[in-house]
Design a protein around this motif. Structure first.
Motif, PDB file in Angstrom:
ATOM      1  N   GLN A  17      38.158 -26.992  71.027  1.00 17.31           N
ATOM      2  CA  GLN A  17      38.180 -27.457  69.631  1.00 17.31           C
ATOM      3  C   GLN A  17      38.090 -26.311  68.635  1.00 17.31           C
ATOM      4  N   ARG A  18      37.689 -25.145  69.112  1.00 14.61           N
ATOM      5  CA  ARG A  18      37.632 -23.961  68.223  1.00 14.61           C
ATOM      6  C   ARG A  18      38.981 -23.265  68.101  1.00 14.61           C
ATOM      7  N   PHE A  19      39.977 -23.726  68.871  1.00 12.95           N
ATOM      8  CA  PHE A  19      41.312 -23.121  68.799  1.00 12.95           C
ATOM      9  C   PHE A  19      41.854 -23.298  67.390  1.00 12.95           C
ATOM     10  N   LEU A  64      43.283 -22.530  75.596  1.00  8.59           N
ATOM     11  CA  LEU A  64      43.735 -21.956  74.324  1.00  8.59           C
ATOM     12  C   LEU A  64      45.261 -21.845  74.437  1.00  8.59           C
ATOM     13  N   PRO A  65      46.006 -22.774  73.821  1.00 11.45           N
ATOM     14  CA  PRO A  65      47.467 -22.811  73.985  1.00 11.45           C
ATOM     15  C   PRO A  65      48.210 -21.906  72.994  1.00 11.45           C
ATOM     16  N   PHE A  66      48.144 -20.595  73.215  1.00  9.81           N
ATOM     17  CA  PHE A  66      48.829 -19.648  72.327  1.00  9.81           C
ATOM     18  C   PHE A  66      50.346 -19.691  72.496  1.00  9.81           C
ATOM     19  N   CYS A  67      50.818 -20.048  73.677  1.00 15.06           N
ATOM     20  CA  CYS A  67      52.256 -20.125  73.931  1.00 15.06           C
ATOM     21  C   CYS A  67      52.860 -21.271  73.118  1.00 15.06           C
ATOM     22  N   PRO A  68      53.894 -21.003  72.314  1.00 17.13           N
ATOM     23  CA  PRO A  68      54.513 -22.070  71.521  1.00 17.13           C
ATOM     24  C   PRO A  68      55.058 -23.218  72.375  1.00 17.13           C
ATOM     25  N   SER A 107      43.591 -18.870  78.386  1.00 16.57           N
ATOM     26  CA  SER A 107      44.614 -18.787  77.343  1.00 16.57           C
ATOM     27  C   SER A 107      45.977 -18.752  78.017  1.00 16.57           C
ATOM     28  N   LEU A 108      46.865 -19.636  77.592  1.00 18.11           N
ATOM     29  CA  LEU A 108      48.243 -19.598  78.064  1.00 18.11           C
ATOM     30  C   LEU A 108      49.054 -18.884  76.996  1.00 18.11           C
ATOM     31  N   ILE A 109      49.688 -17.773  77.391  1.00 20.78           N
ATOM     32  CA  ILE A 109      50.274 -16.835  76.439  1.00 20.78           C
ATOM     33  C   ILE A 109      51.784 -17.005  76.284  1.00 20.78           C
ATOM     34  N   HIS A 110      52.493 -17.115  77.401  1.00 19.75           N
ATOM     35  CA  HIS A 110      53.963 -17.100  77.357  1.00 19.75           C
ATOM     36  C   HIS A 110      54.506 -17.847  78.569  1.00 19.75           C
TER      37      HIS A 110
END
Length: 105
Positions: free
Chosen positions: A97-99, A75-79, A40-43
């Motif tokens: 694909q579940r993101f 998982l690209p959580f970072c905008p 996951s990339l967060i910020h």
């Protein structure tokens, strides 16, 4: 990525849980969380001295290459990362694909 940034190595700083590149003694980095199957990339952040250098985009691209080579899913959580993938849709291939926002990429 700008040609002058291509040879700057990506460092996976496991102590700080971030991917980082160093340019002129300043850092651009992405905070991450990792499991056995996903990263996951967060910020994403670049020090103010790197504004306009392309360092933030470079650390994103280098991190995406690392994730792909590791065989893990993103998982690209970072905008910023999410927007980067939207602009460069070939990277959607490594997004899990579940993101939740997968269909918006």
């Amino acid at each position: 990525m700008k040609p002058e940034l291509q040879n700057i190595p990506l460092v996976k700083n496991e102590e700080k849980k971030r991917f980082e590149i160093e340019l002129n003694s300043h850092f651009a980095f992405i905070d991450y969380k990792e499991t056995s199957q996903q990263i996951s990339l967060i910020h994403t952040e670049a020090e103010p001295e790197l504004a306009g250098t392309g360092a933030a985009a470079a650390v994103v691209e280098k991190s995406l290459i690392y994730i792909e080579e590791s065989g893990k899913k993103l998982l690209p959580f970072c905008p910023y990362v999410f927007a980067y993938i939207k602009k460069n849709p070939e990277w959607k291939r490594i997004v899990d694909q579940r993101f939740e926002g997968y269909d918006k990429l």
